[in-house]
Enzyme design. Sequence first.
Site: not given
Ligand code: THU
Length: 129
Positions: A86, A42-44, A55, A89
């Site tokens: 989520c 994940n990349i925020e 994903e 995804c």
């Molecule tokens: N996130 C994912 O990368 N995949 C998931 O299946 C659930 C949520 C990430 C999004 C965000 O960066 C962090 O988790 C918190 O929601």
Amino acid sequence: MPNKEWVQMAIDAREHAYVPYSNFRVGAALVAKDGTIFKGCNIENASYGLSNCAERTAFFKAVSEGKTEFLHLIVSGDTKEPISPCGACRQVMSEFCDPNMPVTLVAGDGHYVTTTVEALLPYSFSEEK
Ligand code: THU
């Protein structure tokens, strides 16, 4: 059933997560039909809504490299129970994967469940239906 190496790759993929806002690392390993494995994290972003899940990072890496057929997706998060992807995804999975493609969801202690794309997103939208 996922291969142990694929599960380990999804766990390892958490290493590069960019998560200054949630501090919640997620990793994914997406196995293409030709055997190539794409890792994703994940990349925020400071503008929270722009954050990209692990994903989707894996899918977009694969598709941008010309791979659009997949065998298995493994997702790992530091959760008590196997992580639950989520909705966004799930929709991306349904775009590129057969409904019966296995998806393995891994918890923080390494235990996992294997489900399918269709079980995660029943009655999904597509232009064909
Ligand atoms: N996130 C994912 O990368 N995949 C998931 O299946 C659930 C949520 C990430 C999004 C965000 O960066 C962090 O988790 C918190 O929601």
